[in-house]
Design an enzyme around this catalytic site. Structure first.
Site, PDB file in Angstrom:
ATOM      1  N   VAL A   7       0.643  -1.223   0.045  1.00  0.00           N
ATOM      2  CA  VAL A   7       0.011   0.113  -0.095  1.00  0.00           C
ATOM      3  C   VAL A   7       0.867   1.171  -0.047  1.00  0.00           C
ATOM      4  CG1 VAL A   7      -0.130   0.388   2.548  1.00  0.00           C
ATOM      5  CG2 VAL A   7      -2.171   0.743   1.018  1.00  0.00           C
ATOM      6  N   ASP A   8       2.148   1.168   0.464  1.00  0.00           N
ATOM      7  CA  ASP A   8       2.948   2.359   0.502  1.00  0.00           C
ATOM      8  C   ASP A   8       3.190   3.129  -0.986  1.00  0.00           C
ATOM      9  OD1 ASP A   8       3.469   0.139   2.383  1.00  0.00           O
ATOM     10  OD2 ASP A   8       5.311   1.262   2.955  1.00  0.00           O
ATOM     11  N   SER A   9       2.859   2.037  -1.822  1.00  0.00           N
ATOM     12  CA  SER A   9       3.078   2.432  -3.175  1.00  0.00           C
ATOM     13  C   SER A   9       2.135   3.618  -3.732  1.00  0.00           C
ATOM     14  CB  SER A   9       3.467   1.459  -4.205  1.00  0.00           C
ATOM     15  OG  SER A   9       2.158   0.693  -4.252  1.00  0.00           O
TER      16      SER A   9
END
Length: 217
Positions: A7-9
């Site tokens: 999800v960081d992306s």
């Protein structure tokens, strides 16, 4: 992380909207929509209104039987959506979906804020990692203040959470100017120490500070 979404992306998705605005090339927005939708379809939990960090956390539970939603992971998304909305054309087909996710996350986040103003590393189980954590808190403070400044979130509903969050963040600034209580590079909820800091911890604090300053005007 090769071969699996994380999800960081989604914080980086704004690059495609920025490139499209700078060049006029709509192909960047096609890539952005596909990228955002692929990650969301796999990692969004509609019951909680939050994102899993990556597929390995789907179905996992803490010792208290709660789901695992990493604070900073959701912080990257929440701040990323705010930045996306700022650069995305008002007529873009992805905009209503982004607004819906952003508003849902905002509503869920304020339910999970601790009384001291910080969010804990595991949003669904604050007792799992009880230490304060400033990087996720910084991103949430930024995103909520941005929403009021852009007339997307209701001021009366969200301003109390912003005030508590910014007071907590200010208390985390040490005498040498470092923003403390930031969880180190990681992929899951883990304890932060008071002395812990990083570039993204300071960056989230500066993002929040800019929006809180605009809000104060």
């Amino acid at each position: 992380d090769t071969g699996k979404p994380y999800v960081d992306s989604l914080y980086g998705a704004v690059v495609f909207a920025m490139l499209s605005r700078a060049t006029g090339n709509q192909a960047y927005l096609v890539t952005m929509r596909a990228f955002f939708d692929d990650v969301t379809n796999e990692l969004w939990d509609n019951d909680a209104g939050l994102y899993y960090r990556d597929p390995t956390y789907i179905g996992k539970r803490t010792a208290n039987g709660r789901k695992v939603f990493w604070s900073r992971g959701n912080g990257w998304v929440f701040a990323g959506i705010a930045r996306l909305l700022e650069y995305l054309p008002s007529s873009d087909s992805e905009r209503p979906k982004l607004l819906s996710i952003y508003r849902r996350m905002a509503a869920e986040l304020i339910k999970r804020q601790s009384p001291d103003g910080f969010w804990r590393a595991n949003l669904d189980d604050p007792q799992d990692v009880p230490n304060p954590e400033s990087s996720g808190t910084g991103f949430f403070c930024f995103g909520l203040a941005w929403g009021i400044n852009h007339h997307i979130l209701d001021r009366e509903t969200y301003l109390p959470a912003i005030k508590k969050a910014y007071a907590a963040l200010s208390s985390a600034v040490g005498p040498d100017g470092r923003v403390q209580w930031g969880q180190q590079v990681d992929a899951r909820p883990n304890p932060a120490q008071q002395s812990s800091t990083h570039e993204y911890v300071t960056g989230a604090f500066l993002l929040a500070s800019g929006e809180v300053y605009e809000l104060s005007k």
